[in-house]
Design an enzyme around this catalytic site. Structure first.
Site, PDB file in Angstrom:
ATOM      1  N   CYS A   1       0.866  -1.189   0.000  1.00  0.00           N
ATOM      2  CA  CYS A   1       0.000   0.000   0.000  1.00  0.00           C
ATOM      3  C   CYS A   1       0.900   1.234   0.000  1.00  0.00           C
ATOM      4  CB  CYS A   1      -0.975  -0.020   1.179  1.00  0.00           C
ATOM      5  SG  CYS A   1      -0.217   0.018   2.816  1.00  0.00           S
TER       6      CYS A   1
ATOM      7  N   ASP B   1      -8.189   3.967   1.059  1.00  0.00           N
ATOM      8  CA  ASP B   1      -7.224   4.321   2.097  1.00  0.00           C
ATOM      9  C   ASP B   1      -7.988   4.780   3.343  1.00  0.00           C
ATOM     10  OD1 ASP B   1      -5.267   5.385   3.645  1.00  0.00           O
ATOM     11  OD2 ASP B   1      -4.284   6.487   2.030  1.00  0.00           O
TER      12      ASP B   1
ATOM     13  N   ASN C   1       2.239   1.417   4.428  1.00  0.00           N
ATOM     14  CA  ASN C   1       2.533   0.133   5.086  1.00  0.00           C
ATOM     15  C   ASN C   1       2.198   0.169   6.577  1.00  0.00           C
ATOM     16  OD1 ASN C   1       5.425  -2.087   5.586  1.00  0.00           O
ATOM     17  ND2 ASN C   1       3.325  -2.620   5.161  1.00  0.00           N
TER      18      ASN C   1
ATOM     19  N   CYS D   1      -1.503   0.666   7.386  1.00  0.00           N
ATOM     20  CA  CYS D   1      -2.953   0.403   7.490  1.00  0.00           C
ATOM     21  C   CYS D   1      -3.362  -0.813   6.659  1.00  0.00           C
ATOM     22  CB  CYS D   1      -3.768   1.623   7.062  1.00  0.00           C
ATOM     23  SG  CYS D   1      -3.469   3.100   8.064  1.00  0.00           S
ATOM     24  N   ARG D   2      -3.469  -0.623   5.335  1.00  0.00           N
ATOM     25  CA  ARG D   2      -4.033  -1.693   4.497  1.00  0.00           C
ATOM     26  C   ARG D   2      -3.130  -2.910   4.349  1.00  0.00           C
ATOM     27  NH1 ARG D   2      -5.064   2.273  -0.398  1.00  0.00           N
ATOM     28  NH2 ARG D   2      -3.196   3.124   0.583  1.00  0.00           N
ATOM     29  N   SER D   3      -1.886  -2.703   3.917  1.00  0.00           N
ATOM     30  CA  SER D   3      -1.052  -3.888   3.624  1.00  0.00           C
ATOM     31  C   SER D   3      -0.680  -4.702   4.866  1.00  0.00           C
ATOM     32  CB  SER D   3       0.183  -3.525   2.784  1.00  0.00           C
ATOM     33  OG  SER D   3       1.032  -2.631   3.441  1.00  0.00           O
TER      34      SER D   3
HETATM   35  P1  4NP Z   1      -1.822   2.813   4.103  1.00  0.00           P
HETATM   36  O1  4NP Z   1      -2.454   4.144   4.687  1.00  0.00           O
HETATM   37  O2  4NP Z   1      -1.261   3.146   2.755  1.00  0.00           O
HETATM   38  O3  4NP Z   1      -3.003   1.884   4.016  1.00  0.00           O
HETATM   39  O4  4NP Z   1      -0.784   2.357   5.092  1.00  0.00           O
HETATM   40  C1  4NP Z   1      -1.748   5.345   4.778  1.00  0.00           C
HETATM   41  C2  4NP Z   1      -0.963   5.617   5.880  1.00  0.00           C
HETATM   42  C3  4NP Z   1      -0.301   6.816   5.975  1.00  0.00           C
HETATM   43  C4  4NP Z   1      -0.401   7.744   4.957  1.00  0.00           C
HETATM   44  C5  4NP Z   1      -1.177   7.464   3.851  1.00  0.00           C
HETATM   45  C6  4NP Z   1      -1.839   6.259   3.756  1.00  0.00           C
HETATM   46  N1  4NP Z   1       0.265   8.979   5.041  1.00  0.00           N
HETATM   47  O5  4NP Z   1       0.030   9.842   4.174  1.00  0.00           O
HETATM   48  O6  4NP Z   1       1.076   9.191   5.948  1.00  0.00           O
END
Ligand code: 4NP
Length: 151
Positions: free
Chosen positions: A7, A123, A10, A12-14
Site C-alpha cells: 500500500c 485508504d 505500510n 494500514c491496508r497492507s
Molecule cells: P496505508 O495508509 O497506505 O493503508 O498504510 C496510509 C498511511 C499513511 C499515509 C497514507 C496512507 N500517510 O500519508 O502518511
C-alpha cells in the site's frame, strides 16, 4: 509461494492484508511466505496504525509487531506475486519494474474478486474506525479468494 502486499504507508491496508493472509495460511497448514511494504517511506520502522491493530485484533488477527518498510526493487526478485491495494500503488510499483517478468508479478488485489475488477482498497488513514472495519472485510474477502486459489 511468496506473496507481498503493498500500500502507500505500510501501516494500514497492507499490514492488515499480511496478517489476514498469514492467519488463513496457518489455519490451513499452508506454507506461504508473506510480507508487506509501502511505496512511501514516511512510516518506515513504525508499527501499524493503532486503529488497524485494534480492528485486526477484534477479528483474531495480531499485527501489532509488524514493522513498516518501503517497497524496493529487490522485492521483484524475492516475491512471486506482488499485490497492490490501489491503482496509485500499482502505478508506483510498475514504475520500478525492470522488465516484463517484474511487471507480470504485479496485480491489483481486488482483481482477485470478479465483481471488483479495477477497484481500489480505499485508504482508511483519514477516516474513522468504521473505515478500518470496511477495509478489513474487503481484504478478508480478497484473501479468502487467494487462499482458495493457492490451495
Ligand atoms: P496505508 O495508509 O497506505 O493503508 O498504510 C496510509 C498511511 C499513511 C499515509 C497514507 C496512507 N500517510 O500519508 O502518511
Amino acid at each position: 509461494m511468496k506473496v507481498l502486499m503493498v500500500c502507500l504507508g505500510n501501516i494500514c491496508r497492507s499490514p492488515m492484508a499480511e496478517g489476514i493472509l498469514r492467519k488463513k495460511a496457518t489455519d490451513r497448514k499452508l506454507s506461504l511466505h508473506i510480507d508487506s511494504a509501502g511505496t512511501g517511506d514516511w512510516h518506515s520502522g513504525e508499527n501499524p496504525d493503532p486503529r488497524a491493530i485494534r480492528t485486526a485484533k477484534s477479528y483474531g488477527v495480531n499485527i501489532s509487531q509488524l514493522v513498516a518498510r518501503q517497497f524496493n526493487v529487490s522485492d521483484f526478485d524475492h516475491f512471486d506475486t506482488i499485490f497492490a491495494m490501489d491503482q496509485s500503488n500499482l502505478k508506483n510499483i510498475l514504475s520500478l519494474a525492470r522488465n516484463e517478468s517484474d511487471k507480470k508479478k504485479v496485480e491489483l488485489l481486488l482483481d482477485l474478486l470478479p465483481h471488483k475488477k479495477n477497484k481500489n482498497v480505499p485508504d482508511p488513514w483519514f477516516g474513522g474506525e468504521d473505515g478500518f472495519t470496511d477495509v478489513f472485510n474487503l481484504l478478508d474477502e480478497a484473501c479468502e479468494h487467494l487462499i482458495n486459489k493457492i490451495s
